[in-house]
Design a protein around this motif. Sequence first.
Motif, PDB file in Angstrom:
ATOM      1  N   ASN A 155       0.815  -1.217   0.000  1.00  0.00           N
ATOM      2  CA  ASN A 155       0.000   0.000   0.000  1.00  0.00           C
ATOM      3  C   ASN A 155       0.846   1.264   0.000  1.00  0.00           C
ATOM      4  N   ASP A 156       2.163   1.093  -0.063  1.00  0.00           N
ATOM      5  CA  ASP A 156       3.070   2.236  -0.040  1.00  0.00           C
ATOM      6  C   ASP A 156       3.613   2.446  -1.455  1.00  0.00           C
ATOM      7  N   ALA A 157       3.296   3.586  -2.044  1.00  0.00           N
ATOM      8  CA  ALA A 157       3.629   3.819  -3.456  1.00  0.00           C
ATOM      9  C   ALA A 157       5.135   3.709  -3.711  1.00  0.00           C
ATOM     10  N   LEU A 158       5.945   4.286  -2.813  1.00  0.00           N
ATOM     11  CA  LEU A 158       7.400   4.289  -3.004  1.00  0.00           C
ATOM     12  C   LEU A 158       7.952   2.854  -3.053  1.00  0.00           C
ATOM     13  N   LEU A 159       7.556   2.026  -2.081  1.00  0.00           N
ATOM     14  CA  LEU A 159       8.087   0.662  -2.013  1.00  0.00           C
ATOM     15  C   LEU A 159       7.427  -0.252  -3.041  1.00  0.00           C
ATOM     16  N   ASP A 160       6.138  -0.073  -3.238  1.00  0.00           N
ATOM     17  CA  ASP A 160       5.447  -0.939  -4.197  1.00  0.00           C
ATOM     18  C   ASP A 160       6.039  -0.791  -5.604  1.00  0.00           C
ATOM     19  N   ALA A 161       6.521   0.393  -5.922  1.00  0.00           N
ATOM     20  CA  ALA A 161       7.116   0.624  -7.245  1.00  0.00           C
ATOM     21  C   ALA A 161       8.356  -0.244  -7.449  1.00  0.00           C
ATOM     22  N   VAL A 162       9.049  -0.598  -6.346  1.00  0.00           N
ATOM     23  CA  VAL A 162      10.221  -1.472  -6.456  1.00  0.00           C
ATOM     24  C   VAL A 162       9.776  -2.934  -6.486  1.00  0.00           C
ATOM     25  N   PHE A 163       8.833  -3.284  -5.620  1.00  0.00           N
ATOM     26  CA  PHE A 163       8.426  -4.686  -5.501  1.00  0.00           C
ATOM     27  C   PHE A 163       7.615  -5.173  -6.706  1.00  0.00           C
ATOM     28  N   ALA A 164       6.633  -4.379  -7.123  1.00  0.00           N
ATOM     29  CA  ALA A 164       5.665  -4.857  -8.126  1.00  0.00           C
ATOM     30  C   ALA A 164       6.311  -5.469  -9.379  1.00  0.00           C
ATOM     31  N   PRO A 165       7.307  -4.785  -9.999  1.00  0.00           N
ATOM     32  CA  PRO A 165       7.874  -5.353 -11.234  1.00  0.00           C
ATOM     33  C   PRO A 165       8.651  -6.645 -10.999  1.00  0.00           C
ATOM     34  N   VAL A 166       9.158  -6.848  -9.764  1.00  0.00           N
ATOM     35  CA  VAL A 166       9.944  -8.043  -9.472  1.00  0.00           C
ATOM     36  C   VAL A 166       9.026  -9.192  -9.030  1.00  0.00           C
ATOM     37  N   ILE A 167       8.092  -8.877  -8.163  1.00  0.00           N
ATOM     38  CA  ILE A 167       7.205  -9.912  -7.601  1.00  0.00           C
ATOM     39  C   ILE A 167       6.165 -10.356  -8.642  1.00  0.00           C
ATOM     40  N   LYS A 168       5.775  -9.463  -9.500  1.00  0.00           N
ATOM     41  CA  LYS A 168       4.840  -9.749 -10.593  1.00  0.00           C
ATOM     42  C   LYS A 168       3.612 -10.534 -10.140  1.00  0.00           C
ATOM     43  N   GLY A 169       3.058 -10.149  -9.020  1.00  0.00           N
ATOM     44  CA  GLY A 169       1.829 -10.806  -8.555  1.00  0.00           C
ATOM     45  C   GLY A 169       2.045 -12.076  -7.756  1.00  0.00           C
ATOM     46  N   ASN A 170       3.303 -12.563  -7.716  1.00  0.00           N
ATOM     47  CA  ASN A 170       3.567 -13.809  -6.971  1.00  0.00           C
ATOM     48  C   ASN A 170       3.835 -13.523  -5.491  1.00  0.00           C
ATOM     49  N   TRP A 171       2.924 -12.807  -4.890  1.00  0.00           N
ATOM     50  CA  TRP A 171       3.135 -12.427  -3.496  1.00  0.00           C
ATOM     51  C   TRP A 171       3.141 -13.630  -2.559  1.00  0.00           C
ATOM     52  N   ASP A 172       2.321 -14.638  -2.875  1.00  0.00           N
ATOM     53  CA  ASP A 172       2.261 -15.810  -1.988  1.00  0.00           C
ATOM     54  C   ASP A 172       3.643 -16.444  -1.824  1.00  0.00           C
ATOM     55  N   THR A 173       4.358 -16.575  -2.954  1.00  0.00           N
ATOM     56  CA  THR A 173       5.698 -17.169  -2.931  1.00  0.00           C
ATOM     57  C   THR A 173       6.649 -16.292  -2.117  1.00  0.00           C
ATOM     58  N   HIS A 174       6.576 -14.983  -2.373  1.00  0.00           N
ATOM     59  CA  HIS A 174       7.480 -14.076  -1.650  1.00  0.00           C
ATOM     60  C   HIS A 174       7.180 -14.092  -0.143  1.00  0.00           C
ATOM     61  N   LEU A 175       5.903 -14.091   0.203  1.00  0.00           N
ATOM     62  CA  LEU A 175       5.547 -14.063   1.630  1.00  0.00           C
ATOM     63  C   LEU A 175       6.015 -15.336   2.330  1.00  0.00           C
ATOM     64  N   LYS A 176       5.895 -16.453   1.654  1.00  0.00           N
ATOM     65  CA  LYS A 176       6.326 -17.714   2.258  1.00  0.00           C
ATOM     66  C   LYS A 176       7.842 -17.684   2.497  1.00  0.00           C
ATOM     67  N   LEU A 177       8.564 -17.163   1.503  1.00  0.00           N
ATOM     68  CA  LEU A 177      10.016 -17.028   1.631  1.00  0.00           C
ATOM     69  C   LEU A 177      10.371 -16.117   2.804  1.00  0.00           C
ATOM     70  N   MET A 178       9.619 -15.047   2.945  1.00  0.00           N
ATOM     71  CA  MET A 178       9.918 -14.095   4.009  1.00  0.00           C
ATOM     72  C   MET A 178       9.577 -14.663   5.390  1.00  0.00           C
ATOM     73  N   ASP A 196       9.929 -17.852   6.081  1.00  0.00           N
ATOM     74  CA  ASP A 196      11.084 -18.733   6.317  1.00  0.00           C
ATOM     75  C   ASP A 196      12.301 -17.920   6.775  1.00  0.00           C
ATOM     76  N   PHE A 197      12.506 -16.766   6.111  1.00  0.00           N
ATOM     77  CA  PHE A 197      13.636 -15.902   6.454  1.00  0.00           C
ATOM     78  C   PHE A 197      13.545 -15.438   7.919  1.00  0.00           C
ATOM     79  N   TRP A 198      12.401 -14.878   8.278  1.00  0.00           N
ATOM     80  CA  TRP A 198      12.275 -14.329   9.636  1.00  0.00           C
ATOM     81  C   TRP A 198      12.198 -15.419  10.700  1.00  0.00           C
ATOM     82  N   SER A 199      11.615 -16.574  10.373  1.00  0.00           N
ATOM     83  CA  SER A 199      11.568 -17.637  11.385  1.00  0.00           C
ATOM     84  C   SER A 199      12.971 -18.215  11.593  1.00  0.00           C
TER      85      SER A 199
END
Length: 131
Positions: free
Chosen positions: A27-50, A52-55
């Motif tokens: 929901n943050d325009a500044l950060l979403d502009a960096v994430f959106a082109p890389v994540i390309k809608g695959n947020w589920d995969t990224h969230l699962k990775l994150m 794993d990272f934080w746990s």
Amino acid sequence: MEEKRKDIENETDVELLVNRFYTKVRNDALLDAVFAPVIKGNWDTHLKLMVDFWSTLLLYTRKYNADPLSKHLPLELSIAHFDRWIHLFNETVDESFVGEIAENAKKRALSIARIMKAVKGISDVEVDNQS
Ligand code: HEM
């Protein structure tokens, strides 16, 4: 939403933290502009990775064994991106949790952000003056 805050104790807590943080990021325009082109809608995969990272960092689950630094090298990031990222991360932790591991989460995020900035040649001065 008045929740009684406790410390980050298990992977369900980490999942909550990660989901709430990336909801803010998206929901943050500044950060979403960096994430959106890389994540390309695959947020589920990224969230699962994150999760794993934080746990791995906070609960020693050893589920993440990649190298986060290299993933950030090709990204065009400025001090403003890092400041916003840290601000939203700290805000999310503080809204949902309180305790030693919650404090550790904020400390680890800041120290990794500092390493990323150093590697990318971005000055740390402004972040030092905040908080
Ligand atoms: C300026 C702030 C940041 C931005 C805009 C950002 C953005 C991103 C993006 C777009 C990706 C996906 C990369 C890809 O899949 O190719 C990513 C991955 C990741 N980020 Fe960040 N990031 C930031 C700061 C941080 C910080 C401070 C941490 C750690 C505390 C972190 C941890 C990670 C991890 C663990 C991954 C997954 C890397 C992998 O694929 O194994 N990021 N980040």
